[in-house]
Design a protein around this motif. Sequence first.
Motif, short mmCIF file in Angstrom:
data_model
loop_
_atom_site.label_atom_id
_atom_site.label_comp_id
_atom_site.label_asym_id
_atom_site.label_seq_id
_atom_site.Cartn_x
_atom_site.Cartn_y
_atom_site.Cartn_z
N ALA A 305 -21.32 -8.44 -6.45
CA ALA A 305 -21.01 -7.70 -5.23
C ALA A 305 -22.34 -7.27 -4.63
O ALA A 305 -23.20 -6.72 -5.32
N VAL A 306 -22.53 -7.56 -3.33
CA VAL A 306 -23.82 -7.29 -2.68
C VAL A 306 -23.62 -6.22 -1.61
O VAL A 306 -22.65 -6.25 -0.85
N GLY A 307 -24.55 -5.24 -1.56
CA GLY A 307 -24.45 -4.15 -0.58
C GLY A 307 -24.86 -4.60 0.82
O GLY A 307 -25.41 -5.69 0.99
N GLU A 308 -24.62 -3.74 1.79
CA GLU A 308 -24.97 -4.08 3.19
C GLU A 308 -26.46 -4.32 3.35
O GLU A 308 -26.90 -5.08 4.21
N ASP A 309 -27.27 -3.65 2.53
CA ASP A 309 -28.73 -3.82 2.65
C ASP A 309 -29.22 -5.02 1.84
O ASP A 309 -30.42 -5.23 1.68
N GLY A 310 -28.29 -5.80 1.28
CA GLY A 310 -28.68 -7.02 0.57
C GLY A 310 -28.95 -6.84 -0.91
O GLY A 310 -29.30 -7.78 -1.60
N GLY A 311 -28.81 -5.61 -1.42
CA GLY A 311 -29.07 -5.37 -2.85
C GLY A 311 -27.83 -5.62 -3.70
O GLY A 311 -26.71 -5.67 -3.19
N LEU A 312 -28.03 -5.77 -5.01
CA LEU A 312 -26.90 -5.92 -5.93
C LEU A 312 -26.25 -4.56 -6.12
O LEU A 312 -26.92 -3.60 -6.51
N LYS A 313 -24.97 -4.45 -5.84
CA LYS A 313 -24.30 -3.15 -5.97
C LYS A 313 -24.23 -2.73 -7.44
O LYS A 313 -23.86 -3.54 -8.30
N VAL A 314 -24.59 -1.48 -7.71
CA VAL A 314 -24.44 -0.96 -9.08
C VAL A 314 -23.58 0.30 -9.05
O VAL A 314 -23.61 1.06 -8.08
N ASP A 315 -22.83 0.51 -10.16
CA ASP A 315 -22.02 1.74 -10.26
C ASP A 315 -22.87 2.86 -10.87
O ASP A 315 -24.07 2.69 -11.08
N GLU A 316 -22.22 3.98 -11.20
CA GLU A 316 -23.02 5.13 -11.68
C GLU A 316 -23.64 4.90 -13.05
O GLU A 316 -24.38 5.73 -13.53
N HIS A 317 -23.34 3.75 -13.68
CA HIS A 317 -24.02 3.42 -14.92
C HIS A 317 -24.95 2.22 -14.75
O HIS A 317 -25.26 1.51 -15.70
N MET A 318 -25.38 2.00 -13.51
CA MET A 318 -26.34 0.94 -13.15
C MET A 318 -25.81 -0.46 -13.49
O MET A 318 -26.57 -1.41 -13.66
#
Length: 472
Positions: A305-318
């Motif tokens: 899952a990729v964020g709007e800014d192009g980064g890999l989305k991480v949850d609260e445990h990275m």
Amino acid sequence: LATEFPSEDIFLITASPVIKAVTNFKQVSKTLEEFDVEEQPSSILEKRYPNIKVIQSGVKQLKSDEHKIFTEDGKEYIYEKLCLCAGAKPKLIFEGNPYVLGIRDTDSAQAFQKNLAQAERIVVVGNGGIALELVYEIQGCEVIWAIKDKAIGNTFFDAGAAEFLIPKLTAENRETPIECKRTKYTVEGSWEKERPTAASDKLGSALGPDWHEGLHLKGTKEFSHKVHIEILCEVKNIHLQQEFIQLQRTSLSFPKEEKNVEPDQVLWPVYVELTNGKIYGCDFIVSATGVVPNVKPFLDGNNFAVGEDGGLKVDEHMHTSVPDVYAAGDICTAAWEPSPVWHQMRLWTQARQMGWYAAKCMAADTLGESIDMDFSFELFAHVTKFFNYKVVVLGKFNAQGLGSDHELMLRCTKGQEYVKVVMQNGRMVGAVLIGETDLEETFENLILNQMDLSAYGEDLLNPEIDIEDYFD
């Protein structure tokens, strides 16, 4: 990881011949920290932790379903848990143009220094920390600085802080710089010889806050400082000399005190056309327009899952959306519900905190334990230096995401200090402190404990009142 799992093998795969080490770490307050970033040969890390093996090679591919990493030197590695910390790469305004230099790492800084030695005029594009430092440090070279905002340093400041800093840009005589406490970002001579010169598409490691120290940033001209700022504009086009002659357009000479700008008689190697219609010739262009997460080698065939800014989305445990794969630093996008006074910014401080916390999370997951969110994500806090002033930014220092539902309070002593606080419903939610204000701990506490300060009104920043005594 090495200390949590002393009997496990830990591989650090890196394309760079050096590793970045955090040294001289100093906890300034609960959430503010200062440290140096030093380049060291990877053998130092391997000596300190016998279970770490540093593999010098770029990553070609990740096959997450097979838990395998393939490196560019043709090898493959199987992992139990993987953390991606591949950072970000400079967002160049034009790819593949030899006159456009991106600056984000030690190698690009050295290329820049070589070019500057022969330069008479450069154009700097961008308005973040690197552009700010660059323009301040360059001497003996005309600088046209193109920014898309109304005021300089928009990532860190508002227009008021910019006004406070501007006189420093035009000051002819520089005070001698205070002895630099953080380290120099240079590569030591001893292993410089073995070091292949990095091709510009290879990613070096990101620059730390004093990267320009120890680099000789001086052009060919004899004056110290000439900066002209073009606001509210971006680069529309870049023309090489031949194309420009064929266009039969006029370029401008360096503006002198707001008189009519003369057409330029000099022929330059490259020309920059701005969206405000002006064209300037120059020796080269520095693109300091931020970074994009370096995700490319990992996306193919994996379901990230990729964020709007192009980064890999991480949850609260990275944890990314792919099993057993974590991410930290510039490559990731914090996709948890953040604390109201924290936001992600691709900075050294957050890279260090995220890396440390990701290791904790990987350990907890492996051992089946639960773990609380690290305290450093409670409050955004960053300390740096601009134009030789100490700069501390806390919380929603630019009223990020607050809309019009906030008030600002200011105190400014010209040439000495600039204090701004962001208030919402009588509570402090952010602050910018420039100069030696000694208010950072007090303000940090006020933001963290969300005390109602409406009773103090304007007196909150009254220099006659010693606010630290109030709220210790």
